[in-house]
Design an enzyme around this catalytic site. Structure first.
Site, PDB file in Angstrom:
ATOM      1  N   GLU A  76     107.553  48.997  97.573  1.00 24.62           N
ATOM      2  CA  GLU A  76     107.563  48.326  96.400  1.00 24.62           C
ATOM      3  C   GLU A  76     106.382  47.610  96.128  1.00 24.62           C
ATOM      4  O   GLU A  76     106.058  47.347  95.013  1.00 24.62           O
ATOM      5  CB  GLU A  76     108.783  47.456  96.177  1.00 24.62           C
ATOM      6  CG  GLU A  76     109.590  47.701  95.300  1.00 24.62           C
ATOM      7  CD  GLU A  76     111.231  46.954  95.113  1.00 24.62           C
ATOM      8  OE1 GLU A  76     112.221  47.649  94.727  1.00 24.62           O
ATOM      9  OE2 GLU A  76     110.985  45.780  95.525  1.00 24.62           O
ATOM     10  N   HIS A 126     113.733  63.588 118.860  1.00 24.32           N
ATOM     11  CA  HIS A 126     114.582  64.927 118.905  1.00 24.32           C
ATOM     12  C   HIS A 126     114.726  65.463 117.386  1.00 24.32           C
ATOM     13  O   HIS A 126     115.613  66.219 117.126  1.00 24.32           O
ATOM     14  CB  HIS A 126     115.838  64.804 119.570  1.00 24.32           C
ATOM     15  CG  HIS A 126     115.538  64.724 121.077  1.00 24.32           C
ATOM     16  ND1 HIS A 126     115.660  65.238 122.184  1.00 24.32           N
ATOM     17  CD2 HIS A 126     115.212  63.248 121.647  1.00 24.32           C
ATOM     18  CE1 HIS A 126     115.278  64.499 123.263  1.00 24.32           C
ATOM     19  NE2 HIS A 126     115.080  63.450 122.985  1.00 24.32           N
ATOM     20  N   LYS A 165     116.928  50.841  85.441  1.00 24.61           N
ATOM     21  CA  LYS A 165     117.780  49.810  85.222  1.00 24.61           C
ATOM     22  C   LYS A 165     118.250  50.007  84.016  1.00 24.61           C
ATOM     23  O   LYS A 165     119.406  49.766  83.447  1.00 24.61           O
ATOM     24  CB  LYS A 165     117.230  48.415  85.357  1.00 24.61           C
ATOM     25  CG  LYS A 165     117.190  48.242  87.109  1.00 24.61           C
ATOM     26  CD  LYS A 165     116.775  46.627  86.892  1.00 24.61           C
ATOM     27  CE  LYS A 165     116.447  46.443  88.516  1.00 24.61           C
ATOM     28  NZ  LYS A 165     115.772  44.929  88.776  1.00 24.61           N
TER      29      LYS A 165
END
Ligand code: PA5
Length: 477
Positions: free
Chosen positions: A303, A332, A446
């Site tokens: 951010e 792995h 938003k």
């Protein structure tokens, strides 16, 4: 008053080891001294920018002063935490992004890994949950395991306008009201001092116990203010140790020469790597306790640095995609890619010199050499060997990696890590000449959410969404 002795503090010093980024270990894939020296003046300018702007609220750099300016707040938090531990069986943080990742990170770093499953006598505080999503199943399941009347809810939101957090609050408010509980008794706010909806709600309810998320501290830089300190204190974490560790790292980084300043050097390494196309930054702790530090770091790095305009208004597209990996587990899963895939990554190992326990590996299966060689060692030795072996394998394959050495994990070293990465981020942002502390790129989503849910004032956005062309069925397979 100084935190423990100087000898102890120095013995707990976190250090950045970047040998495996250099020509000496990586050959032509590594940085030469000359290449690193070419960053010196930019690094120096970044150092000066951060130093000159420390503590400036208007630039969202108030976080630099948190290790020093919270004496009274810390005392208040410690008292509240004591009361909460006495009175409640559950402590639930409601928040998202910067208001949640810090509390999750500190909980996992410094508490028992199965804390909530321990009997009450072995826990230092109430059962602990951080709700940072609006998945209905998760909320239902939380309500199945807590009793609202025995729960302290810490609502953390600077704006009090974050849909996720405020949705959670509305549900909890309803639950408390139905249980006949006075909201004031079970809720603590952490929010802006003067603005925002939580302030209004508090005033309407006649004053809810509230802590201040200071003006100059953005969400992702807020772990060392009440956002992180209250939940940590409730868990019995040594919050003075956290702040002392941050101050100690700050002192280690008070040098303009990059090779003597761990945060500045890390920023230079990462920026130089990004400018050579290393667009992925892997944060790989070899410690389950630090798994969520990688999450916290990912938000901080992504951010803060993902920006499309410089401070003087020039277009740019900078940033590095942070990826979290856990050693040894992800050996792995992801290390194949890191070793043989594109040369587009820098791997940062978080390596513990000493784990909280060793866990001896008993002898056994003596007729099976593949297994028996493990007996007589410890799990600590094994995980450290795996960490060293992965760093070796990456280096051998010409892959940039470096290690942040942590003497042991405690509040003081965690505080150092937080401040190291915060400063590193601030320096890197200054080297790119961007606004490290804003996040305009999250606004569009938003606004679209508000429009879709019919929030007043978003009719034009709703019309914009409605005017999108109909989906082509041929593109759905
Ligand atoms: O880092 C940030 O600033 C964000 O992640 C915010 O913390 C997040 O959006 C929550 O915002 P608020 O505290 O206003 O609810």
């Amino acid at each position: 008053m100084a935190y423990k002795t100087r000898e102890w503090r120095n013995s707990m010093r976190v250090m950045v080891d970047y040998n495996n980024m250099t020509e000496k270990f990586l050959g032509e894939k590594g940085f030469t001294d000359r290449k690193l020296a070419s960053y010196a003046s930019r690094a120096n300018a970044a150092f000066r920018y951060v130093k000159e702007n420390r503590g400036k609220d208007e630039l969202y750099m108030g976080w630099t002063e948190l290790p020093y300016n919270q004496k009274e707040i810390v005392a208040d938090i410690l008292q509240t935490a004591k009361d909460v531990r006495k009175k409640f069986q559950y402590f639930v943080v409601l928040g998202i992004g910067g208001s949640a990742l810090g509390p999750i990170m500190a909980f996992n770093a410094l508490c028992h890994l199965h804390y909530n499953d321990l009997p009450k006598s072995k826990r230092k505080g109430p059962k602990f949950y951080v709700e940072d999503n609006v998945d209905p199943v998760r909320m239902r399941d939380l309500l199945d395991v807590i009793e609202p009347e025995k729960t302290c809810f810490n609502v953390i939101s600077k704006s009090g306008a974050t849909s996720e957090t405020m949705t959670q609050y509305l549900i909890i408010l309803d639950q408390l009201t139905k249980a006949g509980v006075n909201v004031k008794d079970n809720v603590i706010f952490t929010t802006d001092a003067n603005k925002g909806n939580l302030k209004k709600i508090s005033d309407e309810l006649g004053g809810i116990k509230s802590y201040v998320l200071p003006d100059g501290v953005g969400g992702r830089f807020s772990q060392l203010c009440p956002v992180g300190l209250l939940p940590a204190a409730v868990l019995g974490i040594d919050i003075q140790g956290l702040l002392a560790g941050a101050a100690y790292m700050d002192s280690l980084c008070n040098k303009p020469a990059m090779r003597r300043n761990p945060a500045l050097m890390s920023a230079v390494l990462q920026v130089a790597a990004m400018e050579e196309g290393k667009n992925v930054g892997v944060m790989m702790p070899y410690s389950d306790n630090l798994k969520y530090l990688a999450d916290w770091y990912c938000q901080l790095w992504a951010e803060s640095l993902g920006k499309n305009v410089t401070l003087d208004g020039k277009p740019c597209n900078v940033g590095q995609t942070p990826v979290k990996a856990l050693g040894a587990t992800d050996q792995h899963s992801q290390v194949q890619l890191y070793t043989e895939g594109p040369f587009d990554k820098v791997v940062t190992f978080l390596s513990l010199k000493k784990y909280a326990c060793e866990m001896p590996i008993p002898h056994g299966c003596e007729n099976i050499p593949d297994v028996s060689f493990l007996g007589g060692h410890t799990m600590e030795e094994l995980i450290q060997a795996e960490n060293a072996a992965t760093a070796y394998a990456l280096t051998k394959a010409g892959r940039m990696n470096y290690t942040v050495w942590i003497p042991e994990l405690n509040a003081f070293t965690l505080g150092q890590l937080l401040f190291l990465f915060e400063l590193q981020t601030a320096y890197a942002g200054a080297m790119f000449n961007i606004d490290t502390f804003n996040q305009p790129g999250v606004e569009e989503g938003k606004k679209a959410t508000f429009a879709l849910l019919g929030k007043a004032g978003y009719a034009a956005k709703k019309a914009e969404l409605d005017s999108l062309p109909a989906k082509d069925e041929n593109c759905i397979v």
